[in-house]
Design a protein around this motif. Structure first.
Motif, PDB file in Angstrom:
ATOM      1  N   LYS A  71      -8.089   8.769 -92.760  1.00 35.64           N
ATOM      2  CA  LYS A  71      -9.195   8.504 -91.841  1.00 35.64           C
ATOM      3  C   LYS A  71      -9.220   7.052 -91.351  1.00 35.64           C
ATOM      4  O   LYS A  71     -10.097   6.674 -90.565  1.00 35.64           O
ATOM      5  N   GLU A  72      -8.289   6.224 -91.821  1.00 36.93           N
ATOM      6  CA  GLU A  72      -8.270   4.828 -91.399  1.00 36.93           C
ATOM      7  C   GLU A  72      -7.814   4.716 -89.945  1.00 36.93           C
ATOM      8  O   GLU A  72      -7.191   5.623 -89.399  1.00 36.93           O
ATOM      9  N   ASN A  73      -8.138   3.581 -89.326  1.00 42.85           N
ATOM     10  CA  ASN A  73      -7.716   3.362 -87.941  1.00 42.85           C
ATOM     11  C   ASN A  73      -6.192   3.310 -87.848  1.00 42.85           C
ATOM     12  O   ASN A  73      -5.511   2.908 -88.786  1.00 42.85           O
ATOM     13  N   SER A  74      -5.669   3.730 -86.712  1.00 39.43           N
ATOM     14  CA  SER A  74      -4.248   3.567 -86.408  1.00 39.43           C
ATOM     15  C   SER A  74      -4.079   2.249 -85.669  1.00 39.43           C
ATOM     16  O   SER A  74      -4.917   1.870 -84.852  1.00 39.43           O
ATOM     17  N   LYS A  75      -2.964   1.551 -85.950  1.00 45.66           N
ATOM     18  CA  LYS A  75      -2.778   0.224 -85.359  1.00 45.66           C
ATOM     19  C   LYS A  75      -1.329   0.023 -84.947  1.00 45.66           C
ATOM     20  O   LYS A  75      -0.414   0.308 -85.699  1.00 45.66           O
ATOM     21  N   PHE A  76      -1.139  -0.452 -83.716  1.00 45.88           N
ATOM     22  CA  PHE A  76       0.183  -0.787 -83.192  1.00 45.88           C
ATOM     23  C   PHE A  76       0.176  -2.244 -82.725  1.00 45.88           C
ATOM     24  O   PHE A  76      -0.808  -2.702 -82.140  1.00 45.88           O
ATOM     25  N   GLU A  77       1.269  -2.932 -82.976  1.00 48.18           N
ATOM     26  CA  GLU A  77       1.498  -4.248 -82.388  1.00 48.18           C
ATOM     27  C   GLU A  77       2.932  -4.269 -81.876  1.00 48.18           C
ATOM     28  O   GLU A  77       3.853  -3.915 -82.613  1.00 48.18           O
ATOM     29  N   ILE A  78       3.124  -4.679 -80.638  1.00 49.73           N
ATOM     30  CA  ILE A  78       4.464  -4.682 -80.056  1.00 49.73           C
ATOM     31  C   ILE A  78       4.643  -5.920 -79.186  1.00 49.73           C
ATOM     32  O   ILE A  78       3.718  -6.334 -78.476  1.00 49.73           O
ATOM     33  N   SER A  79       5.821  -6.530 -79.282  1.00 41.55           N
ATOM     34  CA  SER A  79       6.179  -7.681 -78.456  1.00 41.55           C
ATOM     35  C   SER A  79       7.449  -7.331 -77.683  1.00 41.55           C
ATOM     36  O   SER A  79       8.387  -6.785 -78.267  1.00 41.55           O
ATOM     37  N   PHE A  80       7.469  -7.645 -76.414  1.00 37.12           N
ATOM     38  CA  PHE A  80       8.649  -7.343 -75.597  1.00 37.12           C
ATOM     39  C   PHE A  80       8.710  -8.314 -74.424  1.00 37.12           C
ATOM     40  O   PHE A  80       7.739  -9.032 -74.128  1.00 37.12           O
ATOM     41  N   ILE A  81       9.866  -8.338 -73.771  1.00 40.97           N
ATOM     42  CA  ILE A  81      10.069  -9.213 -72.618  1.00 40.97           C
ATOM     43  C   ILE A  81      10.248  -8.351 -71.379  1.00 40.97           C
ATOM     44  O   ILE A  81      11.047  -7.424 -71.371  1.00 40.97           O
ATOM     45  N   GLU A  92      -5.678  -1.043 -81.742  1.00 41.36           N
ATOM     46  CA  GLU A  92      -6.220  -0.423 -82.951  1.00 41.36           C
ATOM     47  C   GLU A  92      -7.296   0.568 -82.507  1.00 41.36           C
ATOM     48  O   GLU A  92      -8.163   0.244 -81.692  1.00 41.36           O
ATOM     49  N   TYR A  93      -7.236   1.779 -83.055  1.00 41.02           N
ATOM     50  CA  TYR A  93      -8.129   2.819 -82.563  1.00 41.02           C
ATOM     51  C   TYR A  93      -8.258   3.932 -83.596  1.00 41.02           C
ATOM     52  O   TYR A  93      -7.530   3.986 -84.580  1.00 41.02           O
ATOM     53  N   GLU A  97     -12.538   6.278 -80.532  1.00 43.73           N
ATOM     54  CA  GLU A  97     -12.718   5.078 -79.722  1.00 43.73           C
ATOM     55  C   GLU A  97     -11.625   4.042 -79.966  1.00 43.73           C
ATOM     56  O   GLU A  97     -10.927   4.076 -80.999  1.00 43.73           O
ATOM     57  N   VAL A  98     -11.494   3.133 -79.018  1.00 39.85           N
ATOM     58  CA  VAL A  98     -10.632   1.968 -79.172  1.00 39.85           C
ATOM     59  C   VAL A  98     -11.421   0.915 -79.949  1.00 39.85           C
ATOM     60  O   VAL A  98     -12.523   0.540 -79.551  1.00 39.85           O
ATOM     61  N   VAL A  99     -10.863   0.472 -81.068  1.00 42.12           N
ATOM     62  CA  VAL A  99     -11.547  -0.496 -81.931  1.00 42.12           C
ATOM     63  C   VAL A  99     -11.195  -1.920 -81.538  1.00 42.12           C
ATOM     64  O   VAL A  99     -12.047  -2.803 -81.506  1.00 42.12           O
ATOM     65  N   HIS A 100      -9.936  -2.168 -81.241  1.00 38.25           N
ATOM     66  CA  HIS A 100      -9.486  -3.514 -80.856  1.00 38.25           C
ATOM     67  C   HIS A 100      -8.288  -3.375 -79.927  1.00 38.25           C
ATOM     68  O   HIS A 100      -7.369  -2.602 -80.200  1.00 38.25           O
ATOM     69  N   GLU A 101      -8.294  -4.121 -78.848  1.00 36.85           N
ATOM     70  CA  GLU A 101      -7.189  -4.091 -77.894  1.00 36.85           C
ATOM     71  C   GLU A 101      -7.030  -5.492 -77.314  1.00 36.85           C
ATOM     72  O   GLU A 101      -8.006  -6.099 -76.863  1.00 36.85           O
ATOM     73  N   LYS A 102      -5.778  -5.978 -77.333  1.00 38.13           N
ATOM     74  CA  LYS A 102      -5.548  -7.365 -76.915  1.00 38.13           C
ATOM     75  C   LYS A 102      -4.191  -7.481 -76.229  1.00 38.13           C
ATOM     76  O   LYS A 102      -3.203  -6.911 -76.681  1.00 38.13           O
ATOM     77  N   LEU A 103      -4.145  -8.238 -75.143  1.00 36.03           N
ATOM     78  CA  LEU A 103      -2.900  -8.508 -74.425  1.00 36.03           C
ATOM     79  C   LEU A 103      -2.757 -10.011 -74.250  1.00 36.03           C
ATOM     80  O   LEU A 103      -3.674 -10.678 -73.750  1.00 36.03           O
TER      81      LEU A 103
END
Length: 392
Positions: A71-81, A92-93, A97-103
């Motif tokens: 039941k924990e939030n799913s979280k992705f972090e990705i870096s690309f060029i 993170e969501y 709902e979307v819990v945290h989103e950052k660009l």
């Protein structure tokens, strides 16, 4: 895909420099069955689908696909060029709902969202935050409203992150075969790999797809005509390969080719066009003879090849197919059932510095872990027990 520090082996061929960073052209992920190799690719495919397939209303759940009803939030972090600029995207969501989103790009925060609190938001979107649903990615909303950085990131997910799957090989890249010069190179490439294909034909097919909003309107109407339905047009490319036979030639539709032929043709398009994509292939060795798999790997790591590849495989002979230590990765489950990834570069082994080092031998000796633990005695007992039950 970052290179190991101070590792110079095969630098000119197996690595590429982008934005003053030296990156690997390919990595191979090895490991026992059910240890998470495929899940690495599935996770990136899932992130791609989240980005490019938006929710349509607030009642729709976001796909989490968590393991064991977590039941924990799913979280992705990705870096690309992309476009000579590095982007860092965090999501993170949960299903609601979307819990945290950052660009972030070039040290500048483009947007930073904590649930429905928009901490940082592009100027052109400030008056529109009330229109962002809790289960809607701000990245999609921003690109839809012409925010330039969000558009670049969205475009990378759509066009540059490619999961090579025969279930989804339906790509406009095939239109390149309409160019006779490129088609000639393509055919030579296939024939050099001993595929008995002497010609290819590409046919454009116009597809009329109803726009969902207008389709819903028509379904809720008592009218039986489709005059009010609006359509969008999409062009698909059907490919037919001509094979040489003893008594002449015959044509085969692309989808009816073998899995190995489909994947090889798909790879040829990207490799010959040097398209600078990131391609992921699960079970790279599944459809190829070892000699062809090794030849492909040499091309993938060639100095003139500019795509990146993430490959999973069980073929241990590829461990010694001209790879650097930082290109060889292993997937292994820890005692909690979580998959962990690590590379040979992480091991402090003085013998690794030898030019004649045999990675496969050391792997089979269990030096790196990630091996298949098979209880032969128990397998045999189960087999014998089954035969005895049948005899009774």
């Amino acid at each position: 895909m970052e290179t190991g520090k101070r590792l110079r082996k095969l630098q000119t061929s197996n690595t590429i420099v982008s934005q003053r960073q030296r990156l690997l052209k390919s990595v191979l992920v090895f490991g026992a069955n059910a240890n998470g190799k495929t899940n690495l690719i599935k996770a990136l495919l899932m992130l791609k689908r989240l980005v490019i397939n938006p929710t349509t209303d607030e009642l729709q759940h976001l796909n989490t696909d968590t393991f064991g009803y977590n039941k924990e939030n799913s979280k992705f972090e990705i870096s690309f060029i992309a476009n000579e600029q590095q982007y860092d995207y965090l999501l993170e969501y949960n299903s609601d709902e979307v819990v945290h989103e950052k660009l972030v790009t070039a040290g500048q925060v483009i947007f930073n969202r904590q649930k429905q609190n928009f901490v940082t938001i592009p100027t052109q979107l400030r008056a529109l935050t009330e229109n962002v649903r809790k289960n809607q990615l701000l990245l999609y909303f921003a690109q839809q409203n012409n925010e330039k950085f969000a558009k670049a990131v969205y475009k990378w997910f759509v066009e540059d992150l490619i999961i090579v799957s025969t279930d989804r090989i339906k790509n406009e890249q095939f239109k390149m075969l309409q160019d006779e010069s490129f088609k000639t190179r393509f055919l030579h490439f296939l024939q050099a790999a001993d595929f008995n294909i002497v010609d290819v034909e590409v046919k454009e097919r116009d597809e009329k797809i109803p726009i969902p909003a207008f389709l819903l309107k028509q379904l809720n109407s008592e009218s039986e005509t489709d005059e009010e339905i609006k359509y969008m047009h999409s062009v698909s490319y059907d490919v037919y390969a001509t094979h040489q036979a003893e008594n002449g030639s015959f044509s085969v539709y692309f989808n009816n080719e073998s899995t190995g032929t489909q994947v090889f043709m798909f790879l040829a398009l990207y490799m010959l066009s040097n398209s600078e994509k990131t391609l992921m292939i699960d079970e790279f060795d599944r459809s190829y003879h070892l000699e062809l798999a090794q030849a492909l790997l040499r091309l993938i790591n060639n100095a003139h090849q500019t795509n990146q590849f993430i490959l999973t495989t069980h073929e241990l002979s590829l461990l010694d197919a001209g790879l650097r230590q930082d290109q060889i990765w292993f997937a292994e489950k820890n005692r909690f059932g979580e998959s962990e990834l690590f590379s040979i570069f992480d091991f402090d082994d003085p013998a690794l510095k030898r030019s004649d080092f045999n990675y496969k031998k050391r792997y089979l000796e269990g030096v790196y872990g990630a091996t298949q633990l098979v209880n032969n005695k128990l397998l045999l007992e189960a087999l014998i027990g089954n035969e005895q039950r049948e005899a009774k």
